[in-house]
Design an enzyme around this catalytic site. Structure first.
Site: not given
Length: 608
Positions: A303, A397
């Site tokens: 990521e 998230c």
């Protein structure tokens, strides 16, 4: 509670003072319906999703309510705290007794789950007990969860006046102060956010120990702590000390959260050297590692940010949370420096990289935001946009992060100095004694009225060539200062075709379409020709109003269709794009893509 302090970053030390909720209020236009959907639909459904996923049950179990085992990822508490923060800002924006009861009931559970010495992390408590504390801090997210709890507590006291969660937060922060530091436990969390949170808790309480610990966590990075645990330091933004770094690297959300916290530390301590380092890092990120949408993070692997100019379109990760973290960092840089480039960056990230992460209905989300989806793509990962937007994720998230950003958005509109008000983002609303009316971003006219002559500094976006203020030319990339009771700002919204630095190999020879602050995308739903095979002609696109996608301005361009797949080996001498029939091309704002059927989409198209 002063309205000025009802802000996500209530600093008084920068070049600009934020105007919080109550001093800056969105009342209509582009953002108001999105905030309404967020408050009426997303936040209540978010609590339901946290219940289904087990996050809330974890806290009940830690509080001694019921029996069972911890469910979900080790950082499950963080999503509860982001939801609590979103709910608090929403209450501050639009008080509602049912929402307040939800906040208070959940806060009571959190308080009951806290250990006597201040420690709180339900999953660690349930799975590992007291002896498991901070044993794998690089992956356990214990400070990350604590940071989001503290941010929720600050929002709650600022917007409701309740101190129950603040009491939990200060008790937890005192525990951290007693546990970590040079003469204590020398360790850092693998996922920053505690730095921002501790600084904000210092701003709220005045307790200097919280600022000192935040400073310690920032300075501890880059000195081998994580590497000594046997982990790669780059992923965790731990390879180079923060004040020596020249760019951002590693996991994109971690990196920008750390930078935002470091900026907070620089602001409150007056550390000019640290602030200069952060300016260098932001500038390098913005010029070499940021997508045209403001998206951050080039690699699915880790990521992460990639190398300079490594910005693939179809494999762009560009996590929604990274855009949110980028906004938080840019906002703090704006407060610290007063420079319009940071407000421009916030605008690009808000309207494109961030807003693409949530559906028009406000209750479905993207975790990942690529700039291209091929027509033949199939879902191969739970976060792949080929799945379409989703109501929740195993790693959830992004949804509550979106919720807290929308509910606190009023606090990012404007700032003040002793002699002026600065307008950074344009939305219909009330800013102090100013009334702002605009249809931005569809129309570039912004009308501002005041009961008496007021000095206002208006951001002129860098793209706004030909802008005027009360008929006088204004310089793009700066602030226009005017004292008046009536102000007429005109931002020309020319449709434009833009290219990319040739070092961005993924889009060399391609162009993208923009209008005002919006990046556009060509989506299969609006085009009969195969989007994968489209090439754009050089004529400037034209803008037309439409009733598509809640009523957007579409861009119309001209192109040609390639001949499509040809049998045989693709790599041989003399192979060039074969161009076929002329076609009209329709583009919609990038933020609005994938609100219909999922199909091919491109931001960058080859030019003929």
């Amino acid at each position: 509670m002063s309205a000025a302090l009802r802000s996500p970053a209530a600093t008084t030390k920068g070049r600009r003072r934020p105007l919080g909720l109550g001093q800056a209020t969105i009342t209509g236009g582009f953002w108001a319906p999105r905030q309404t959907r967020n408050g009426l639909d997303a936040i209540p459904s978010g609590q339901d999703q946290l219940e289904k996923a087990g996050n809330l049950q974890n806290l009940r179990l830690a509080a001694g309510i019921g029996e069972g085992e911890a469910i979900g990822p080790i950082f499950a508490d963080s999503d509860v705290y982001k939801w609590l923060e979103a709910a608090a800002w929403e209450y501050g924006r639009n008080p509602d007794e049912d929402l307040l009861k939800r906040i208070r009931d959940l806060t009571a559970v959190v308080a009951a789950a806290q250990r006597e010495d201040g420690y709180l992390d339900s999953v660690v408590q349930l799975r590992y007990g007291d002896e498991g504390r901070y044993q794998q801090l690089v992956w356990s997210h214990e400070h990350y969860c604590a940071g989001h709890l503290i941010q929720a507590a600050v929002a709650q006291v600022r917007c409701t006046g309740d101190t129950a969660l603040l009491d939990v937060a200060t008790k937890l922060a005192d525990h951290l102060v007693a546990t970590f530091g040079d003469d204590k436990t020398v360790d850092v969390d693998g996922h920053p956010v505690i730095e921002m949170a501790l600084v904000e808790l210092y701003r709220e309480t005045g307790t200097a120990a919280y600022l000192e610990l935040a400073k310690w966590f920032v300075e501890a990075r880059g000195h081998g702590i994580i590497e000594n645990h046997g982990h790669s330091p780059t992923y965790f933004s731990d390879r180079v000390p923060v004040r020596e770094a020249t760019t951002v690297e590693g996991h994109s959300v971690r990196a920008v959260y750390l930078a935002a916290g470091a900026t907070d530390v620089a602001l409150e301590t007056g550390d000019a050297e640290l602030l200069e380092a952060l300016k260098r890092q932001f500038d390098h990120m913005w010029s070499t590692k940021t997508y045209i949408t403001g998206g951050l993070g080039a690699r699915w692997e880790g990521e992460a940010f990639g190398d300079e100019y490594e910005l693939p379109t179809d494999r762009a990760y560009a996590e929604t949370c990274a855009a949110i973290g980028g906004i938080q960092w840019a906002w703090r840089m704006l407060l610290a420096t007063g420079e319009s480039t940071y407000a421009d960056a916030i605008e690009r990230m808000l309207y494109n990289g961030f807003l693409a992460g949530v559906s028009l209905a406000g209750t479905e989300y993207f975790y990942v935001n690529p700039l291209q989806l091929r027509g033949a793509a199939h879902p191969d990962n739970g976060r792949s946009p080929a799945h379409g937007r989703r109501g929740w994720f195993d790693c959830a998230c992004c949804p509550p992060n979106i919720m807290r950003t929308l509910s606190s958005l009023d606090g990012y509109l404007a700032t003040a100095t002793d002699d002026a008000i600065q307008l950074h983002q344009y939305a219909t609303g009330v800013i102090g004694d100013l009334r702002v009316e605009t249809a931005y971003p569809w129309d570039g006219a912004v009308r501002i009225t005041a009961p008496e002559p007021t000095t206002v500094e208006l951001r002129i976006p860098a793209w706004a060539e030909g802008a005027t203020v009360n008929g006088e030319p204004a310089q793009p990339g700066s602030y226009a200062r005017v004292t008046a009771t009536e102000i007429d700002l005109q931002l020309p919204l020319q449709s434009r075709m833009v290219g990319a630095d040739p070092r961005i190999d993924a889009v060399r020879g391609c162009v993208a379409l923009e209008r005002g602050p919006l990046v556009y995308a060509v989506e299969q739903a609006d085009n009969s020709a195969n989007v994968d095979d489209l090439h754009l002609l050089p004529e400037a696109p034209t803008a037309e109003t439409s009733d598509l996608l809640d009523g957007v301005t579409v861009l119309k361009a001209h192109g040609r269709v390639g001949v499509g797949h040809q049998p045989g080996w693709s790599f041989r001498p003399g192979v060039e794009d074969a161009i076929g029939d002329a076609v009209d091309v329709v583009a919609v704002p990038y933020y609005a893509w994938a609100n219909r059927e999922i199909g091919a989409m491109r931001v960058w198209l080859p030019r003929v």
